[in-house]
Design an enzyme around this catalytic site. Structure first.
Site, mmCIF file in Angstrom:
data_model
loop_
_atom_site.group_PDB
_atom_site.id
_atom_site.type_symbol
_atom_site.label_atom_id
_atom_site.label_comp_id
_atom_site.label_asym_id
_atom_site.label_seq_id
_atom_site.Cartn_x
_atom_site.Cartn_y
_atom_site.Cartn_z
ATOM 1 N N ASP A 1 0.988 -1.063 0.148
ATOM 2 C CA ASP A 1 0.101 -0.110 -0.124
ATOM 3 C C ASP A 1 0.718 1.262 0.129
ATOM 4 O O ASP A 1 1.698 1.395 0.772
ATOM 5 C CB ASP A 1 -0.918 0.001 1.287
ATOM 6 C CG ASP A 1 -1.980 1.051 1.474
ATOM 7 O OD1 ASP A 1 -3.008 0.785 1.848
ATOM 8 O OD2 ASP A 1 -1.635 2.304 0.674
ATOM 9 N N TYR B 1 -1.866 10.112 -3.392
ATOM 10 C CA TYR B 1 -2.201 11.145 -4.225
ATOM 11 C C TYR B 1 -1.004 12.392 -3.832
ATOM 12 O O TYR B 1 -0.362 12.917 -4.775
ATOM 13 C CB TYR B 1 -3.645 11.667 -3.952
ATOM 14 C CG TYR B 1 -4.663 11.025 -4.735
ATOM 15 C CD1 TYR B 1 -4.333 9.703 -5.078
ATOM 16 C CD2 TYR B 1 -5.922 11.395 -4.827
ATOM 17 C CE1 TYR B 1 -5.416 8.850 -5.803
ATOM 18 C CE2 TYR B 1 -7.027 10.699 -5.375
ATOM 19 C CZ TYR B 1 -6.794 9.553 -5.775
ATOM 20 O OH TYR B 1 -7.727 8.425 -6.338
ATOM 21 N N ARG C 1 0.131 15.154 8.603
ATOM 22 C CA ARG C 1 -0.375 14.317 9.439
ATOM 23 C C ARG C 1 0.268 14.787 10.676
ATOM 24 O O ARG C 1 -0.344 14.511 11.965
ATOM 25 C CB ARG C 1 -0.362 12.937 9.384
ATOM 26 C CG ARG C 1 -0.991 12.489 8.001
ATOM 27 C CD ARG C 1 -0.869 11.215 7.590
ATOM 28 N NE ARG C 1 -1.432 10.768 6.205
ATOM 29 C CZ ARG C 1 -1.469 9.770 5.776
ATOM 30 N NH1 ARG C 1 -1.530 8.525 6.119
ATOM 31 N NH2 ARG C 1 -1.790 9.674 4.287
ATOM 32 N N ASP D 1 -3.805 2.394 -5.198
ATOM 33 C CA ASP D 1 -2.521 2.124 -4.626
ATOM 34 C C ASP D 1 -2.052 0.838 -3.761
ATOM 35 O O ASP D 1 -1.293 0.989 -3.225
ATOM 36 C CB ASP D 1 -2.101 3.453 -3.425
ATOM 37 C CG ASP D 1 -2.859 3.419 -2.142
ATOM 38 O OD1 ASP D 1 -3.778 2.437 -2.120
ATOM 39 O OD2 ASP D 1 -2.163 3.975 -1.191
ATOM 40 N N GLU D 2 -2.752 -0.171 -4.087
ATOM 41 C CA GLU D 2 -2.713 -1.285 -3.301
ATOM 42 C C GLU D 2 -2.575 -2.489 -4.563
ATOM 43 O O GLU D 2 -3.173 -2.487 -5.203
ATOM 44 C CB GLU D 2 -3.774 -1.643 -2.416
ATOM 45 C CG GLU D 2 -3.570 -0.663 -1.120
ATOM 46 C CD GLU D 2 -5.172 -0.883 -0.096
ATOM 47 O OE1 GLU D 2 -5.176 -2.029 0.051
ATOM 48 O OE2 GLU D 2 -5.581 0.160 0.103
HETATM 49 N N1 DCP Z 1 -8.782 8.241 -1.633
HETATM 50 C C1 DCP Z 1 -9.757 8.897 -2.011
HETATM 51 N N2 DCP Z 1 -11.147 8.757 -1.437
HETATM 52 C C2 DCP Z 1 -11.194 7.924 -0.403
HETATM 53 C C3 DCP Z 1 -10.109 7.117 0.131
HETATM 54 C C4 DCP Z 1 -8.995 7.497 -0.570
HETATM 55 O O1 DCP Z 1 -9.858 9.465 -3.005
HETATM 56 N N3 DCP Z 1 -12.216 7.689 0.377
HETATM 57 C C5 DCP Z 1 -7.659 8.090 -2.640
HETATM 58 C C6 DCP Z 1 -6.549 9.115 -1.990
HETATM 59 C C7 DCP Z 1 -5.454 8.244 -1.428
HETATM 60 C C8 DCP Z 1 -5.586 7.155 -2.233
HETATM 61 O O2 DCP Z 1 -6.836 7.062 -2.511
HETATM 62 O O3 DCP Z 1 -4.357 8.924 -1.858
HETATM 63 C C9 DCP Z 1 -5.158 5.718 -1.513
HETATM 64 O O4 DCP Z 1 -5.949 5.521 -0.308
HETATM 65 P P1 DCP Z 1 -5.158 5.211 1.264
HETATM 66 O O5 DCP Z 1 -6.403 4.899 1.854
HETATM 67 O O6 DCP Z 1 -4.252 4.136 0.681
HETATM 68 O O7 DCP Z 1 -4.562 6.284 1.671
HETATM 69 P P2 DCP Z 1 -3.324 6.897 1.445
HETATM 70 O O8 DCP Z 1 -2.241 6.153 0.560
HETATM 71 O O9 DCP Z 1 -3.265 8.498 0.629
HETATM 72 O O10 DCP Z 1 -2.375 7.287 2.876
HETATM 73 P P3 DCP Z 1 -1.537 6.096 3.604
HETATM 74 O O11 DCP Z 1 -0.242 6.219 3.700
HETATM 75 O O12 DCP Z 1 -2.347 5.960 5.019
HETATM 76 O O13 DCP Z 1 -2.011 4.725 2.891
HETATM 77 MG MG MG Z 2 -2.126 4.173 0.648
HETATM 78 MG MG MG Z 3 -4.731 2.106 -0.003
#
Ligand code: DCP
Ligand code: MG
Ligand code: MG
Length: 424
Positions: free
Chosen positions: A55, A60, A92, A147-148
């Site tokens: 992940d 983004y 964060r 992203d996974e």
């Molecule tokens: N995303 C989105 N709407 C959501 C959840 C996520 O558009 N309700 C998008 C933005 C994130 C991406 O999907 O960048 C990946 O989601 P993640 O939950 O993996 O979150 P991040 O990668 O941003 O953060 P982390 O480092 O916690 O994985």
């Molecule tokens: Mg992520």
């Molecule tokens: Mg993710």
């Protein structure tokens, strides 16, 4: 609050839920349609499998920091409408979180830099680059959102252990869940240890070639790999040895935390009074069978014990390409049509890049509902005759050919019926 997740992600989420319905046969029908724990032995897990879940960190935001390195050391939020969909780890530190209102994020961190994340193109492109890179390691790569990815590295582990048999692996790369000690005499432990080194190589390749950091989980099935990958963030990896499997699954505070249990399944479980992991584990399977059918009931109970025999199903190229818009400030059908033409042009650009010919056009309309994002979805679809996409692959693929506009017109009664003043 409406989720701002990309429509392709939503489609995947929906499939996840729909998967339950497909796998579940009607309660009255006979045997389960998929192997269950009874037929697979104690766990349904093959202890020899090694699965890596990756992940990406603040995906983004990371893509934006790669595009503009000046953003690297600043607190950065990615804005969609009134929401920070994600933020970098710098932000964060100030208490900004994913899916926070812009207003609240600014209060937490007045110096927050906001970048618009409305255009998903750069994220989508980076996402597919990452998956392609992972496919160089193993053909078994399954995408899960943008992203996974799951990677089945079982064969790589076999090869590594074969090559290293004179000097077997005695160390795990990265963290071990629950700080468990590696037992070199336990065959399953050495396999996970070997997998941790492969995961480290994969993460190094993602960083060296694409500049991406992410977290990895290494375990004997997809469910556990996903759960364990988030235990040390960001840019770290965690291996799960089988002895700690129940500790990990029992650490979840709600059944909805189990990947694969989405909103609908959770509601049905709650209607049976099941919200904690221990509730689901202890629930008589006959009760679950009445609600979900035999196959899904067994799968649910297997999941509650951390058992998951589902294979890593290679995703391959996307089967559909989609785009969406909230159609805010549109109050007439002609305004909606103009917006739809814009979206179609964008889709044509992506189709031209993809190189394949589309054969079906589907329009889905979702009425706004603050309480239930799955509510009121309606679709219409029609085949696309080949002459409509005549410009694709030519010098001017972005010119929307007149027959495509005819297709929009064909959807007009449906759009007309959906554009209601109360929703504007
Ligand atoms: N995303 C989105 N709407 C959501 C959840 C996520 O558009 N309700 C998008 C933005 C994130 C991406 O999907 O960048 C990946 O989601 P993640 O939950 O993996 O979150 P991040 O990668 O941003 O953060 P982390 O480092 O916690 O994985
Ligand atoms: Mg992520
Ligand atoms: Mg993710």
């Amino acid at each position: 609050m409406r989720s701002l997740r990309d429509s392709e992600d939503e489609a995947e989420e929906e499939e996840e839920e729909a998967g339950w319905l497909c796998r579940a046969e009607s309660p009255s029908s006979g045997r389960p349609a998929v192997p269950c724990s009874k037929t697979l032995g104690r766990s349904g897990n093959s202890p020899s499998r090694v699965i890596v879940h990756i992940d990406m960190d603040c995906f983004y935001a990371q893509v934006e920091m790669i595009r503009n390195p000046e953003l690297r050391n600043k607190p950065l939020g990615i804005q969609q409408k009134y929401i920070v969909v994600t933020c970098n780890y710098e932000a964060r530190k100030f208490g900004v979180t994913k899916l926070m209102l812009i207003k609240d994020a600014r209060e937490k961190c007045p110096q927050l830099v906001l970048v618009s994340g409305e255009d998903l193109t750069p994220y989508r492109e980076m996402s597919y680059k990452a998956t392609e890179l992972l496919e160089e390691f193993s053909p078994k790569v399954e995408r899960l959102g943008f992203d996974e990815n799951y990677i089945d590295v079982t064969e790589l582990v076999d090869k590594k252990l074969q090559e290293d048999r004179e000097t077997p692996e005695v160390l795990v790369c990265g963290h071990v869940y629950n700080d468990q000690k590696l037992n070199v005499n336990d065959w399953a432990h050495t396999r996970i240890a070997a997998g941790s080194h492969i995961a480290s190589d994969i993460r190094a390749a993602l960083y060296n070639r694409l500049g991406l950091t992410g977290c990895a989980g290494i375990a004997s099935n997809k469910l556990l790999a996903k759960l364990v990958s988030g235990t040390h963030k960001p840019n770290q990896q965690t291996a799960l040895l089988h002895d700690s499997q129940s500790h990990l699954i029992n650490s979840l505070d709600h059944v909805k935390r189990i990947p694969g249990i989405g909103c609908k399944t959770n509601k049905r479980l709650e209607s049976l009074g099941l919200s904690r992991i221990s509730d689901l584990q202890a629930c008589p399977v006959t009760l679950l069978e009445k609600e979900f059918g035999s196959s899904a009931a067994h799968r649910l109970q297997m999941l509650s014990h951390g058992e998951d025999d589902s294979p890593v199903a290679p995703s391959g190229p996307p089967q559909s390409i989609s785009d969406e818009d909230s159609f805010k400030k549109c109050s007439t059908v002609s305004e909606v049509k103009m917006k739809m033409e814009e979206r179609l042009k964008n889709l044509l650009i992506r189709i031209a890049k993809d190189g394949r010919s589309p054969h079906t056009l589907r329009l889905t309309i979702r009425q706004f509902s603050p309480t239930n994002k799955w509510f009121n979805r309606e679709s219409r679809q029609c085949p696309i005759p080949p002459h409509i996409i005549q410009n694709i692959g030519t010098d001017n693929p972005f010119l929307l050919p007149p027959p495509a506009c005819d297709k929009i017109n064909a959807f007009c009664p449906f759009v007309q019926q959906s554009v209601r003043p109360s929703l504007l």
